[in-house]
Write an enzyme that holds these catalytic residues in place. Structure first.
Site, PDB file in Angstrom:
ATOM      1  N   CYS A 153      57.289  36.011  47.604  1.00 39.05           N
ATOM      2  CA  CYS A 153      56.679  36.821  48.514  1.00 39.05           C
ATOM      3  C   CYS A 153      56.941  36.055  49.851  1.00 39.05           C
ATOM      4  O   CYS A 153      57.077  34.741  50.139  1.00 39.05           O
ATOM      5  CB  CYS A 153      55.238  36.729  48.152  1.00 39.05           C
ATOM      6  SG  CYS A 153      54.383  38.264  49.209  1.00 39.05           S
ATOM      7  N   LYS A 174      49.890  45.005  40.829  1.00 40.09           N
ATOM      8  CA  LYS A 174      49.059  43.906  41.538  1.00 40.09           C
ATOM      9  C   LYS A 174      48.367  45.009  42.605  1.00 40.09           C
ATOM     10  O   LYS A 174      48.848  45.720  43.319  1.00 40.09           O
ATOM     11  CB  LYS A 174      50.136  43.183  42.417  1.00 40.09           C
ATOM     12  CG  LYS A 174      49.453  42.228  43.149  1.00 40.09           C
ATOM     13  CD  LYS A 174      50.153  41.066  44.069  1.00 40.09           C
ATOM     14  CE  LYS A 174      49.432  40.029  44.995  1.00 40.09           C
ATOM     15  NZ  LYS A 174      50.504  39.396  45.199  1.00 40.09           N
ATOM     16  N   GLU A 202      54.226  52.087  37.832  1.00 41.59           N
ATOM     17  CA  GLU A 202      54.560  50.892  38.469  1.00 41.59           C
ATOM     18  C   GLU A 202      55.473  50.029  37.394  1.00 41.59           C
ATOM     19  O   GLU A 202      56.558  49.451  37.776  1.00 41.59           O
ATOM     20  CB  GLU A 202      53.474  50.007  39.183  1.00 41.59           C
ATOM     21  CG  GLU A 202      53.153  50.545  40.448  1.00 41.59           C
ATOM     22  CD  GLU A 202      53.982  50.250  41.723  1.00 41.59           C
ATOM     23  OE1 GLU A 202      55.014  49.673  41.344  1.00 41.59           O
ATOM     24  OE2 GLU A 202      53.596  50.470  42.739  1.00 41.59           O
ATOM     25  N   LYS A 237      47.574  42.213  37.681  1.00 45.07           N
ATOM     26  CA  LYS A 237      46.982  40.907  38.397  1.00 45.07           C
ATOM     27  C   LYS A 237      45.765  41.715  39.073  1.00 45.07           C
ATOM     28  O   LYS A 237      46.367  42.839  39.891  1.00 45.07           O
ATOM     29  CB  LYS A 237      47.849  40.319  39.414  1.00 45.07           C
ATOM     30  CG  LYS A 237      47.400  39.440  40.165  1.00 45.07           C
ATOM     31  CD  LYS A 237      48.414  38.839  41.088  1.00 45.07           C
ATOM     32  CE  LYS A 237      47.874  37.987  42.223  1.00 45.07           C
ATOM     33  NZ  LYS A 237      48.559  37.630  43.256  1.00 45.07           N
ATOM     34  N   SER A 252      42.604  33.610  41.479  1.00 42.79           N
ATOM     35  CA  SER A 252      41.698  32.517  42.131  1.00 42.79           C
ATOM     36  C   SER A 252      40.208  32.758  42.230  1.00 42.79           C
ATOM     37  O   SER A 252      39.523  31.972  42.124  1.00 42.79           O
ATOM     38  CB  SER A 252      42.285  31.991  43.637  1.00 42.79           C
ATOM     39  OG  SER A 252      42.249  33.338  44.414  1.00 42.79           O
TER      40      SER A 252
HETATM   41  C1  PBG Z   1      51.420  36.070  47.068  1.00 39.93           C
HETATM   42  C2  PBG Z   1      50.512  35.981  46.031  1.00 39.93           C
HETATM   43  C3  PBG Z   1      48.980  36.006  46.005  1.00 39.93           C
HETATM   44  C4  PBG Z   1      48.495  35.501  44.943  1.00 39.93           C
HETATM   45  C5  PBG Z   1      49.577  35.513  44.074  1.00 39.93           C
HETATM   46  N1  PBG Z   1      50.932  35.612  44.862  1.00 39.93           N
HETATM   47  C6  PBG Z   1      47.958  36.279  47.195  1.00 39.93           C
HETATM   48  C7  PBG Z   1      48.224  37.605  47.709  1.00 39.93           C
HETATM   49  O1  PBG Z   1      48.836  38.802  47.326  1.00 39.93           O
HETATM   50  O2  PBG Z   1      47.459  37.824  48.642  1.00 39.93           O
HETATM   51  C8  PBG Z   1      47.233  35.569  44.427  1.00 39.93           C
HETATM   52  C9  PBG Z   1      46.849  34.608  43.667  1.00 39.93           C
HETATM   53  C10 PBG Z   1      45.579  34.191  43.118  1.00 39.93           C
HETATM   54  O3  PBG Z   1      44.564  34.810  43.789  1.00 39.93           O
HETATM   55  O4  PBG Z   1      45.246  33.264  42.377  1.00 39.93           O
HETATM   56  N2  PBG Z   1      51.429  37.443  47.550  1.00 39.93           N
END
Ligand code: PBG
Length: 327
Positions: free
Chosen positions: A122, A198, A236, A251, A277
């Protein structure tokens, strides 16, 4: 007919052995993926205030941590590169000098096929504005132009030794762009695990602190999915499957068990879920406050995600589960 009740579900609950025999679901340790954050420099092991027990590592320390983790049985590693230098075009996302390239090639050289290395792909950790794509002068995230950058980065990761590419940006059509670029570069056997579904979730808060990747202004709602939608998740997933994704991902995980269950019914590709997270932090801080038994709530959450239909789980609990022999 004898007396009440004939059906006694409790019969199969009387001993641990009977309960195990009757259990429908089991977490599979070998299908868990541990996240890692890589930073510049050397001898760096940085605590992350929002993610207790998770650290940022310079490449030399990352190698040591992966070695330890391998010894406790962890083979699957998702990597996030957190470079110091950022710019509008996300130049640090690829190329031989980039942090993530060095991390991947060092780990691959050291551990070979013992490890499954999965770079997250990303632009958000590489752009000065913190958005997941290139911006137009008016501040719009440019879809197709971003895909071209992602596709180049994917090739660079594959050349560095990535075993699977994991695009998490949510641009439309990026799986196809990446697939085409990989194939053209002779990397036709490098699989893509797509963050297909996502959501624009508030549960990524601790990660953005860890990765310093919060957008400087605005949010991610023009590309990540609306949390109110479930049927759109199917769209998606179909789209990514049609574009050549090898693994589909949902996710976050726990707040979206309905979505995992629906994709399990509708799709035939391997299904992953990311316990993000904020899900981890909620349980870890609750346990610290004495409000939860960490092992029990971690295993219950992973069991629930498995029961909903996820076969592969990305989780910050992976290390503790292995190292402390939680199961
Ligand atoms: C990058 C990405 C993110 C996460 C994984 N890849 C952050 C976001 O989209 O803001 C989040 C992973 C987590 O919260 O553990 N885009």
């Amino acid at each position: 007919m004898s007396g009440f009740p004939i059906v006694r579900p409790r019969r199969l609950r009387m001993t641990p052995a009977l309960r195990s025999l009757a259990a429908e679901t089991a977490i599979k340790k070998e299908k868990l993926i541990q996240p890692y954050f890589a930073v510049e420099g050397s001898k760096q092991v940085q605590e992350i205030s929002t993610l207790p027990g998770i650290y940022r590592y310079s490449v030399d320390e990352l190698v040591k941590q992966v070695e330890k983790d391998l010894k406790s049985g962890i083979k699957n590693h998702i990597l996030f590169g957190l470079p110091e230098a950022k710019d509008e075009r996300a130049s640090g996302v690829s190329g031989k000098k980039s942090l993530i390239f060095r991390a991947l090639s060092t780990l691959k050289k050291q551990f070979g096929d013992e490890v499954v290395l999965i770079p997250d792909l990303c632009l958000c950790a590489y752009t000065s504005h913190g958005h997941c794509g290139l911006l137009s002068s008016g501040g719009e995230i440019l879809n197709d132009e971003t895909n071209a950058v992602l596709a180049r980065a994917a090739v660079s990761y594959a050349e560095a030794g990535a075993d699977i590419i994991a695009p998490s940006d949510m641009m439309d059509g990026r799986v196809l762009a990446i697939r085409n670029a990989l194939d053209a570069a002779g990397k036709k056997n490098t699989p893509i695990m797509s963050y297909s579904v996502k959501y624009a979730s508030a549960f990524y808060g601790p990660f953005r602190e860890a990765a310093h990747s919060a957008p400087a202004s605005g949010d991610r709602k023009s590309h990540q999915m609306d949390i109110r939608n479930a049927r759109e998740a199917v769209l998606e997933a179909y789209q990514d499957a049609a574009e050549g994704a090898d693994i589909l991902m949902v996710k976050p995980a726990m707040p979206y068990l309905d979505v995992i269950a629906e994709l399990k019914k509708q799709m035939v590709l391997p299904l992953a879920a990311y316990q993000v997270s904020g899900e981890y932090a909620a349980l870890a801080f609750a346990a610290r406050a004495g409000a939860a038994d960490l092992r029990a709530v971690a295993l219950e959450s992973l069991t629930a995600i498995t029961r909903a239909g996820a076969e592969i789980i990305l989780s910050y609990f992976t290390r503790q589960l292995h190292a402390e022999k939680w199961m």
